[in-house]
Design a protein around this motif. Structure first.
Motif, PDB file in Angstrom:
ATOM      1  N   UNK A   1      -9.585   2.663 -12.361  1.00 39.48           N
ATOM      2  CA  UNK A   1     -10.416   3.249 -11.041  1.00 39.48           C
ATOM      3  C   UNK A   1      -9.551   4.028 -10.174  1.00 39.48           C
ATOM      4  N   UNK A   2      -9.506   3.986  -8.733  1.00 36.16           N
ATOM      5  CA  UNK A   2      -8.370   4.513  -7.808  1.00 36.16           C
ATOM      6  C   UNK A   2      -8.230   3.533  -6.411  1.00 36.16           C
ATOM      7  N   UNK A   3      -6.686   3.726  -6.293  1.00 41.85           N
ATOM      8  CA  UNK A   3      -6.558   2.435  -5.485  1.00 41.85           C
ATOM      9  C   UNK A   3      -5.087   3.164  -4.630  1.00 41.85           C
ATOM     10  N   UNK A   4      -4.537   2.839  -4.014  1.00 46.83           N
ATOM     11  CA  UNK A   4      -3.874   2.684  -3.241  1.00 46.83           C
ATOM     12  C   UNK A   4      -2.488   1.196  -2.847  1.00 46.83           C
ATOM     13  N   UNK A   5      -2.338   0.707  -3.476  1.00 49.31           N
ATOM     14  CA  UNK A   5      -2.466  -0.367  -3.664  1.00 49.31           C
ATOM     15  C   UNK A   5      -1.470  -0.301  -5.357  1.00 49.31           C
ATOM     16  N   UNK A   6      -0.401  -0.759  -4.666  1.00 52.11           N
ATOM     17  CA  UNK A   6       1.102  -1.153  -5.778  1.00 52.11           C
ATOM     18  C   UNK A   6       1.388  -2.492  -6.392  1.00 52.11           C
ATOM     19  N   UNK A   7       2.042  -2.649  -6.694  1.00 52.14           N
ATOM     20  CA  UNK A   7       1.919  -3.753  -7.452  1.00 52.14           C
ATOM     21  C   UNK A   7       3.754  -4.020  -7.934  1.00 52.14           C
ATOM     22  N   UNK A   8       4.536  -4.728  -7.574  1.00 48.99           N
ATOM     23  CA  UNK A   8       6.094  -4.329  -7.581  1.00 48.99           C
ATOM     24  C   UNK A   8       6.462  -5.212  -8.780  1.00 48.99           C
ATOM     25  N   UNK A   9       6.842  -4.812 -10.065  1.00 46.18           N
ATOM     26  CA  UNK A   9       6.795  -6.092 -11.126  1.00 46.18           C
ATOM     27  C   UNK A   9       8.090  -6.177 -11.522  1.00 46.18           C
ATOM     28  N   UNK A  10       9.454  -5.990 -10.144  1.00 41.54           N
ATOM     29  CA  UNK A  10      10.528  -5.849 -10.884  1.00 41.54           C
ATOM     30  C   UNK A  10      11.305  -5.168 -10.154  1.00 41.54           C
ATOM     31  N   UNK A  11      12.741  -5.283  -9.689  1.00 38.22           N
ATOM     32  CA  UNK A  11      13.817  -4.477  -8.961  1.00 38.22           C
ATOM     33  C   UNK A  11      13.900  -2.883  -8.599  1.00 38.22           C
TER      34      UNK A  11
ATOM     35  N   UNK B   1       0.833  -1.337  -0.040  1.00 32.96           N
ATOM     36  CA  UNK B   1      -0.034   0.350  -0.128  1.00 32.96           C
ATOM     37  C   UNK B   1       0.571   1.228  -0.248  1.00 32.96           C
ATOM     38  N   UNK B   2       0.185   2.416  -0.462  1.00 33.80           N
ATOM     39  CA  UNK B   2       0.879   3.474  -0.842  1.00 33.80           C
ATOM     40  C   UNK B   2       0.088   4.424  -1.199  1.00 33.80           C
ATOM     41  N   UNK B   3       0.660   5.831  -1.635  1.00 31.64           N
ATOM     42  CA  UNK B   3      -0.070   6.917  -2.277  1.00 31.64           C
ATOM     43  C   UNK B   3      -1.637   6.471  -3.161  1.00 31.64           C
TER      44      UNK B   3
END
Length: 65
Positions: free
Chosen positions: A32-42, A23-25
Motif C-alpha cells: 500500500x501507500x504509507x509514510x510510516x517507516x520501521x527501524x530494523x537496525x542502527x 513518519x517520513x516520506x
C-alpha cells in the motif's frame, strides 16, 4: 526523517524486528501507500509499504522513534 538511498534488500521470506516507527516520506509499495517507516537496525529503516506487519498504520506497543 531525512531522505536516504536504497542500500540493500531482504528476501520476502526474511523476518525483521521493528524497534521503533517514525513518519517520513510517503512511499507506495506492494503493501500500500504509507509514510510510516520501521527501524530494523542502527540507521536502517524500511518503509511500512513493503513490510507485512499485520497492521494498517502504527503497530500497537511499538514506540515512536
Amino acid at each position: 526523517m531525512p531522505h536516504y538511498s536504497v542500500v540493500g534488500s531482504l528476501s520476502g521470506s526474511n523476518a525483521v524486528s521493528v524497534y521503533c516507527q517514525a513518519t517520513g516520506t510517503t512511499v507506495t509499495g506492494n503493501k500500500g501507500t504509507t509514510n510510516i517507516w520501521n527501524r530494523i537496525g542502527t540507521n536502517r529503516y524500511v518503509s511500512d509499504a513493503y513490510v507485512n506487519t499485520g497492521y494498517s498504520g502504527f503497530i500497537p506497543g511499538v514506540p515512536r522513534c
